[in-house]
Design a protein around this motif. Structure first.
Motif, PDB file in Angstrom:
ATOM      1  N   LYS A 367      25.819  33.155  82.690  1.00  0.00           N
ATOM      2  CA  LYS A 367      26.234  33.715  81.394  1.00  0.00           C
ATOM      3  C   LYS A 367      26.390  32.621  80.341  1.00  0.00           C
ATOM      4  O   LYS A 367      25.824  32.709  79.245  1.00  0.00           O
ATOM      5  N   SER A 368      27.179  31.589  80.666  1.00  0.00           N
ATOM      6  CA  SER A 368      27.415  30.520  79.689  1.00  0.00           C
ATOM      7  C   SER A 368      26.131  29.760  79.379  1.00  0.00           C
ATOM      8  O   SER A 368      25.891  29.348  78.246  1.00  0.00           O
ATOM      9  N   THR A 369      25.283  29.598  80.399  1.00  0.00           N
ATOM     10  CA  THR A 369      23.993  28.927  80.179  1.00  0.00           C
ATOM     11  C   THR A 369      23.141  29.722  79.199  1.00  0.00           C
ATOM     12  O   THR A 369      22.577  29.174  78.252  1.00  0.00           O
ATOM     13  N   LEU A 370      23.065  31.042  79.420  1.00  0.00           N
ATOM     14  CA  LEU A 370      22.286  31.893  78.523  1.00  0.00           C
ATOM     15  C   LEU A 370      22.870  31.874  77.109  1.00  0.00           C
ATOM     16  O   LEU A 370      22.130  31.831  76.121  1.00  0.00           O
ATOM     17  N   MET A 371      24.203  31.867  77.009  1.00  0.00           N
ATOM     18  CA  MET A 371      24.837  31.811  75.682  1.00  0.00           C
ATOM     19  C   MET A 371      24.451  30.522  74.956  1.00  0.00           C
ATOM     20  O   MET A 371      24.188  30.532  73.752  1.00  0.00           O
ATOM     21  N   ARG A 372      24.414  29.396  75.686  1.00  0.00           N
ATOM     22  CA  ARG A 372      24.049  28.121  75.051  1.00  0.00           C
ATOM     23  C   ARG A 372      22.587  28.136  74.591  1.00  0.00           C
ATOM     24  O   ARG A 372      22.256  27.570  73.546  1.00  0.00           O
ATOM     25  N   LEU A 373      21.724  28.780  75.367  1.00  0.00           N
ATOM     26  CA  LEU A 373      20.315  28.876  74.965  1.00  0.00           C
ATOM     27  C   LEU A 373      20.178  29.742  73.717  1.00  0.00           C
ATOM     28  O   LEU A 373      19.421  29.422  72.797  1.00  0.00           O
ATOM     29  N   LEU A 374      20.919  30.859  73.691  1.00  0.00           N
ATOM     30  CA  LEU A 374      20.862  31.750  72.532  1.00  0.00           C
ATOM     31  C   LEU A 374      21.442  31.086  71.296  1.00  0.00           C
ATOM     32  O   LEU A 374      21.000  31.339  70.173  1.00  0.00           O
ATOM     33  N   ASP A 375      22.449  30.234  71.512  1.00  0.00           N
ATOM     34  CA  ASP A 375      23.049  29.495  70.401  1.00  0.00           C
ATOM     35  C   ASP A 375      22.192  28.302  69.998  1.00  0.00           C
ATOM     36  O   ASP A 375      22.477  27.626  69.014  1.00  0.00           O
TER      37      ASP A 375
END
Length: 649
Positions: A367-375
């Protein structure tokens, strides 16, 4: 035992802890409670030797103290098992043993004897720290906290998400065999919606119950406190109040204590008013001078009962957001791997303007990894993430170091947001977030986890945005602050993508759920309860399919009577369900129309034309409220109809 005398802690003119006296017997199980900003984290940091104070603290000589902060910790990048050995102090002893053995092999004669003595001492120290059985114990602790030891023990710590790094820190703490454990929100990164994490919670509680030392824990997790503590220490107004009971009984006893204080205060108030009236009436009469002086001295000697005032509340709303394009956030074929570890692959979805989307999944799912990619603060292995037209994002990370500059003060952080608010308006807003007076000049580095979360949220509030990317924003918020933050998000005119373990918080907020599982993303239109229901149905179907593959059906011949009976049963079920199914279809159409109108209203409320017409805004807000109420009724009816259809068998 721990003995605290006259403990005081100040930040500028604010006295956070005001002369605390506290004796903590050996093997105590203490729950340290109090409102946000009461000083819980400050007290733990003092006991851990990480904060300055006045007064005295005494502990038995040689006692080791282990401290788990609630902030995400920095974990050295190395192989996990090696990291745990190092944190337990074994790496250093092993190196000294190897060096001693090397010197022994080169020595001769009388030089060997002192080396043998040194080697014997180091071996005893190594054994005392559990060195000979450490790898076995470490893997047991890792398994208890949800790791897969055979796979994860050899992985580098940098490969783990923020939540798993907190588990690594907790594992290292448990393996250190400290005499005193200071735990600040130890369950924050355990997801109680996950069966694996529920088991980890139970394992942790069991381990702590069997622990032979002293435990002082801060937690918002009521169940954890219920299961763990035998003493509750409440911090209020800079003072500590002890309750020799578990958490449930504490809640009752605290209310009784407050009722007694209020009664005492009322009696004291009447007494003071009576004395003051006498003094004012006879102050200038010589014949009453002695009696007047006597009553003045009585007032001076009186110990005033201090009531614990209500907690200051946070009240805020996001600024009006600029209008973005219809497509706000787009993921196209996103993939991420760390070495041989594939986090996820081929992830594609679009988030549109006005949607409130939850990203869920077990810890470590990515989840946090995907959030960083989206950000766009981390590069994907494959694919791309892009923002739509005129999108202005604000990102809140569970890793507070990404939100705040620890070299600044609270005031400097707020002034660095670029907000156009006047100084007085900023101070008022800081006050609403429980930062008042000289407290705004406190360094960020000394703030508690809850204070850092509030400051990070405040910085985000001050920034102009129409897309919020929120990674565990409520971890350190108490119930009241969390409720107000949720209200502000519900009134926010932009788009929201949020990760949170708090089911109740998500349920009333989001209208779409993206689940990341087994390296892929699954899309569920609806709130969190809808997602839970549909996921359960999907898993039941998958389980049935697996069972069917494992045990192929045997071909059975059926008689005409059996076939006719089955057909009649199907017709009976169809007739029984038809009325409910027809109504369900109509309700779904009404929901679809209502949600479309709700989206349309939210879009209108972001347009410059409407924003310049206060009368039109009021009309739209009334309609929006009515639409939300009618949708809630439709959702309830939909759920009731679905249950009735399922009950017909």
């Amino acid at each position: 035992m721990i003995e605290i005398k006259g403990l005081k802690v100040r930040f500028g003119e604010q006295e956070v802890l005001r002369g605390i006296d506290w004796f903590i017997p050996p093997k105590s199980r203490v729950g340290l409670v109090g409102g946000n900003g009461a000083g819980k984290t400050t007290l733990l940091r003092v006991l851990a030797g990480e904060a300055d104070y006045e007064g005295s603290i005494s502990m038995p000589k040689g006692h080791a103290v282990g401290y788990l902060p609630q902030d995400l910790v920095e974990v050295k990048d190395e192989v996990l098992l090696d990291y745990l050995r190092e944190r337990a102090g074994l790496t250093d002893i092993a190196a000294r043993l190897a060096d001693c053995e090397e010197r022994m092999s080169a020595a001769s004669g009388d030089a060997v004897k002192p080396l043998l003595s040194e080697h014997d001492r180091l071996q005893r120290e190594f054994e005392a720290k559990g060195g000979f059985g450490f790898d076995v114990e470490a893997k047991q602790v890792m398994k208890g906290l949800g790791f897969a030891p055979e796979r994860d023990a050899s992985r580098r710590t940098s490969e783990f998400s923020g939540g798993w790094k907190m588990r690594i820190a907790l594992a290292a703490l448990l393996l250190s065999h400290a005499d005193i454990l200071l735990l600040d929100e130890p369950t924050n990164h355990l997801d109680t919606e996950s069966m694996e994490d529920t088991e980890s919670m139970e394992w942790l509680e069991s381990w702590l119950r069997d622990y032979r030392g002293t435990i002082i824990a801060v937690s918002h997790d009521r169940r954890f406190l219920d299961n763990m503590v035998t003493t509750v220490a409440e911090l209020a107004n800079g003072e500590i109040h002890l309750y020799s009971c578990g958490y449930e009984k504490f809640l009752t006893e605290r209310e009784e204590r407050r009722a007694r204080l209020e009664a005492e205060w009322e009696q004291q108030k009447e007494k003071i008013e009576e004395i003051q009236k006498f003094v004012e009436r006879f102050r200038y009469k010589a014949t009453k001078a002695r009696q007047v002086q006597s009553r003045i001295k009585q007032l001076e000697k009186m110990e005033i009962t201090e009531l614990e005032g209500p907690q200051k509340s946070v009240s805020f709303k996001f600024p009006e957001c600029p209008r973005s394009g219809r497509e706000v956030l787009k993921a196209e074929g996103l993939a991420k791997r760390y070495g041989d570890h594939v986090v996820f692959h081929d992830v594609s979805f679009v988030i549109e303007r006005g949607q409130r989307v939850a990203l869920v999944g077990v810890n470590g799912a990515g989840k946090s990894t995907l959030m960083r990619l989206l950000d766009q603060i981390e590069e994907p292995t494959a694919g791309r993430a892009s923002l739509g037209l005129n999108v202005k994002k604000a990102y809140f990370s569970q890793e507070s170091a990404q939100n705040l500059d620890y070299s600044r003060t609270i005031w400097q952080e707020v002034n660095n947001t670029g907000s156009k608010l006047l100084e007085g308006e900023k101070r008022n807003l800081l006050g609403a977030f429980l930062f008042s007076g000289d407290e705004i000049h406190k360094p960020v580095s000394v703030l508690s986890g809850g204070e850092k979360s509030r400051l990070g949220l405040l910085k985000m509030l001050l920034s102009e945005s129409n897309l919020l990317i929120l990674d565990e924003p409520t971890n350190h918020l108490d119930y009241g602050t969390k409720e107000l933050f949720q209200k502000a998000l519900l009134e926010y005119g932009g788009t929201i993508l949020i990760v949170s373990h708090d089911r109740a918080f998500l349920d009333d907020l989001v209208d779409r759920v993206l689940e990341i599982r087994d390296g892929s993303v699954y899309d569920y239109p609806g709130n969190y309860s809808w997602f839970i229901e549909k996921r359960a149905e999907r898993e039941a179907r998958a389980s049935a399919e697996r069972a069917g593959e494992a045990q192929p059906e045997k071909a059975e011949s059926k008689t005409k009577e059996q076939k006719r009976a089955e057909a009649e049963e199907r017709n009976r079920l169809y007739r029984a369900k038809k009325g409910f199914v027809d109504r369900l279809k109509a309700v779904e159409e009404e929901i679809s129309k209502g949600e479309a109108r709700k989206t349309e209203i939210n879009e209108l409320l972001c347009s410059q034309e409407v924003l310049s017409d206060s009368g039109r805004i009021q009309e739209l807000m009334i309609e929006l409220k009515e639409k939300e109420n009618s949708l809630k009724a439709l959702y309830d009816e939909w759920e009731e109809l679905s249950l009735k259809i399922e009950e017909i068998k």
